[in-house]
Scaffold this motif. Structure first.
Motif, short mmCIF file in Angstrom:
data_model
loop_
_atom_site.label_atom_id
_atom_site.label_comp_id
_atom_site.label_asym_id
_atom_site.label_seq_id
_atom_site.Cartn_x
_atom_site.Cartn_y
_atom_site.Cartn_z
N PRO A 198 -29.92 10.73 6.32
CA PRO A 198 -29.63 9.83 5.15
C PRO A 198 -28.57 10.54 4.42
CG PRO A 198 -31.68 10.45 4.66
CD PRO A 198 -31.54 11.16 5.95
N TYR A 199 -27.24 10.11 4.39
CA TYR A 199 -26.21 10.68 3.79
C TYR A 199 -26.60 10.82 2.26
CZ TYR A 199 -21.62 11.44 1.86
OH TYR A 199 -20.65 12.05 1.18
N HIS A 200 -26.34 9.34 1.67
CA HIS A 200 -26.46 9.45 0.34
C HIS A 200 -27.86 9.90 -0.40
CE1 HIS A 200 -22.67 7.79 -0.82
NE2 HIS A 200 -23.01 6.46 -0.21
N GLY A 201 -28.70 9.70 0.32
CA GLY A 201 -30.33 10.27 0.00
C GLY A 201 -30.06 11.72 -0.09
N TRP A 202 -29.64 12.35 0.89
CA TRP A 202 -29.61 13.89 0.97
C TRP A 202 -28.60 14.23 -0.25
CZ3 TRP A 202 -25.17 16.47 1.73
CH2 TRP A 202 -25.21 18.06 1.80
N ARG A 203 -27.23 13.72 0.03
CA ARG A 203 -26.32 14.05 -1.04
C ARG A 203 -26.61 14.22 -2.43
NH1 ARG A 203 -23.13 11.55 -4.83
NH2 ARG A 203 -23.97 9.24 -4.11
N ILE A 204 -27.53 13.20 -3.07
CA ILE A 204 -27.95 13.12 -4.38
C ILE A 204 -29.08 14.34 -4.53
CG2 ILE A 204 -29.33 11.50 -6.09
CD1 ILE A 204 -28.06 9.17 -4.60
N SER A 205 -30.01 14.43 -3.48
CA SER A 205 -30.95 15.53 -3.82
C SER A 205 -30.33 16.99 -3.61
CB SER A 205 -32.26 15.30 -2.65
OG SER A 205 -31.53 15.76 -1.36
N HIS A 206 -29.30 16.93 -2.83
CA HIS A 206 -28.72 18.30 -2.93
C HIS A 206 -28.02 18.62 -4.14
CE1 HIS A 206 -27.13 21.81 -0.82
NE2 HIS A 206 -25.87 21.50 -1.04
N ARG A 207 -27.31 17.32 -4.68
CA ARG A 207 -26.59 17.56 -6.07
C ARG A 207 -27.81 18.17 -7.08
NH1 ARG A 207 -25.30 12.08 -8.35
NH2 ARG A 207 -27.50 12.17 -8.77
N THR A 208 -28.99 17.75 -7.08
CA THR A 208 -30.18 18.19 -7.86
C THR A 208 -30.26 19.65 -7.55
OG1 THR A 208 -30.97 15.67 -7.87
CG2 THR A 208 -32.35 17.68 -8.67
N HIS A 209 -30.25 20.00 -6.59
CA HIS A 209 -30.49 21.32 -6.22
C HIS A 209 -29.38 22.07 -6.74
CE1 HIS A 209 -30.78 25.11 -3.77
NE2 HIS A 209 -29.79 24.75 -3.09
N HIS A 210 -28.11 22.01 -6.71
CA HIS A 210 -27.06 22.59 -7.24
C HIS A 210 -27.14 22.74 -8.57
CE1 HIS A 210 -23.99 23.93 -4.15
NE2 HIS A 210 -24.82 23.19 -3.18
#
Length: 453
Positions: A198-210
């Motif tokens: 899920p592109y946006h779902g993953w994108r947002i959590s990955h932003r949190t990771h960074h």
């Protein structure tokens, strides 16, 4: 006279009165008292007897100099044929990765050439075309040959190409694919939905990771478990988390329920991962993911379950293993224990410096140099095709805070041993402390026994 000789030639001073022994070997050397400057002695190899030694070796070995260095030798560092001439061989102090770096983000940024920040959408799209052609070409070849000698080769190659598609979608999520948000979103959805992400779902959590990399509690991806949480895990969860190959198949479960100790789902718009304003984005990505599942179900109905497992199912599992393998080793498995932070000790820079570069041999180009990870974590807006040059430019600033990756052969089989060792030794971190390091049960038991002796 002997005191003068030892003082001038060997740089040895009397032990200060407040000299104390360390009480633990679990943490790297934190601070040391300044060593006196001695002419003709290479400070990098000097041990300061007034500091805290990392090990309990209190034997003082002293020898009189065989001869006094000449003026010329002193100017050259007091060495003859690469050896000390004063007879005092000194150890190199252990570098502490947990100490705040003497540089800032601005200094690293200034060292990177300006063109490394330029995003070329045409070049980015060329990589998409390359990878998509490879994916369809491999599938067509495997279906045409339909031979059990071919299928294992197809699974390994196609699973790797699925991983390459993920990396390009990952660049879209960071905005390093192009400067056009709409283009990034469209390409990101097409690439990630095709491999059930899920592109946006993953994108947002990955932003949190960074934004929280290296933070014990706030990091999102492969963060360490505090000891209390680790002790509370049931045996099944421990096996899934620490026993290979199960951790390398964790990504689909992470998308549905995140990591131990965290709640939420990448598919649910009301998850703790997301802000209210991101609700529409999450619903869009979940709908695209659902559409892909429907297409796969239709293809399975038409061509049969076994052909779809061979063409898509097994390559998908290989992709998941690549993703878990690479993302884990970017934050674990170094020979020297790397710090994790809490509280005031954490900063964006210090957290980013705990990441690791890895060499994957022939795979480097296939998966778009994602192994060049340190600079990517600090500056995720740099396109992948500039990461190697940016890293080389930043190395003089990073100094020892950059750890050169072990060179790989054509395929990165050496990293399998690194992964196995890390899974055994990197289990949890202390519940307290703002700078902590991975421990395991055997280390703690050994330390407790020594303290009780």
């Amino acid at each position: 006279m002997a005191s003068w000789v030892l003082s001038e030639c060997c740089g040895i001073r009397p032990l200060p009165a407040d000299f104390s022994r360390p009480t633990s070997r679990l943490q790297p050397l934190r601070r040391s008292l300044p060593c006196p400057a001695v002419r003709g002695v290479d400070f990098r190899r000097q041990i300061c007897l007034g500091g805290r030694a990392p090990y309990r070796d209190w034997a003082l070995r002293v020898s009189a100099p065989l001869r006094v260095a000449t003026v010329e030798e002193e100017r050259e560092g007091g060495e003859v044929n690469g050896k000390r001439v004063n007879g005092c061989e000194r150890e190199v102090p252990e570098f502490d990765h947990g100490m705040p770096p003497p540089f800032g983000l601005a200094e690293i940024r200034a060292a990177i050439p300006k063109h490394c920040w330029v995003k070329d959408p045409w070049k980015s799209m060329s990589y998409v075309v390359r990878d998509v052609v490879a994916v369809f070409g491999l599938a067509a070849a495997a279906a045409y040959l339909n031979n059990w000698m071919v299928w294992p080769l197809y699974w390994a190659a196609q699973g790797t190409m699925f991983w390459a598609l993920f990396v390009l979608g990952h660049d879209c999520g960071h905005g390093s694919f192009s400067s056009n948000p709409k283009l990034n979103s469209v390409v990101g959805h097409l690439l990630h939905s095709s491999i059930l992400v899920p592109y946006h779902g993953w994108r947002i959590s990955h932003r949190t990771h960074h934004q929280n990399h290296g933070h014990v509690e706030n990091d999102e991806s492969w963060h360490p478990l505090p000891e209390k949480l680790y002790r509370s895990l049931d045996s099944a969860t421990r096996i899934l988390r620490f026993t290979l190959p199960f951790p390398m198949l964790a990504y689909p479960l992470y998308l549905w329920s995140r990591s131990p100790g965290k709640k939420g789902s990448h598919f649910h718009p009301d998850s703790d991962l997301f802000l209210p304003k991101e609700r529409k984005d999450v619903i869009t990505s979940t709908a695209c993911w659902s559409a892909t599942v429907a297409v796969l179900a239709g293809l399975t109905w038409k061509f049969g379950l076994v052909p779809m497992i061979k063409l898509y199912g097994i390559p998908y599992l290989i992709f998941v293993m690549w993703l878990d393998f690479v993302t884990y080793l970017h934050h674990h498995g170094h020979d020297e224990k790397l710090p994790w932070y809490r509280g005031k000790e954490w900063s964006y820079l210090r957290g980013g410096l705990t990441t690791l570069d890895r060499d994957y041999g022939w795979i480097n180009n296939i998966h778009h140099d994602i192994g060049t990870h340190v600079i990517h974590h600090l500056f995720p807006q740099i396109p992948h095709y500039h990461l190697i040059e940016a890293t080389e430019a930043a190395k003089p600033v990073l100094g020892k805070y950059y750890r050169e990756p072990e060179k790989s052969g054509p395929l990165p089989f050496h990293l399998v041993g690194v992964l196995t060792k890390s899974m055994r030794s990197d289990r949890y971190v202390s519940d307290t402390g703002d700078v902590v390091y991975y421990q395991n049960d055997s280390q703690k038991n050994s330390f407790s026994q020594k303290n009780s002796d």
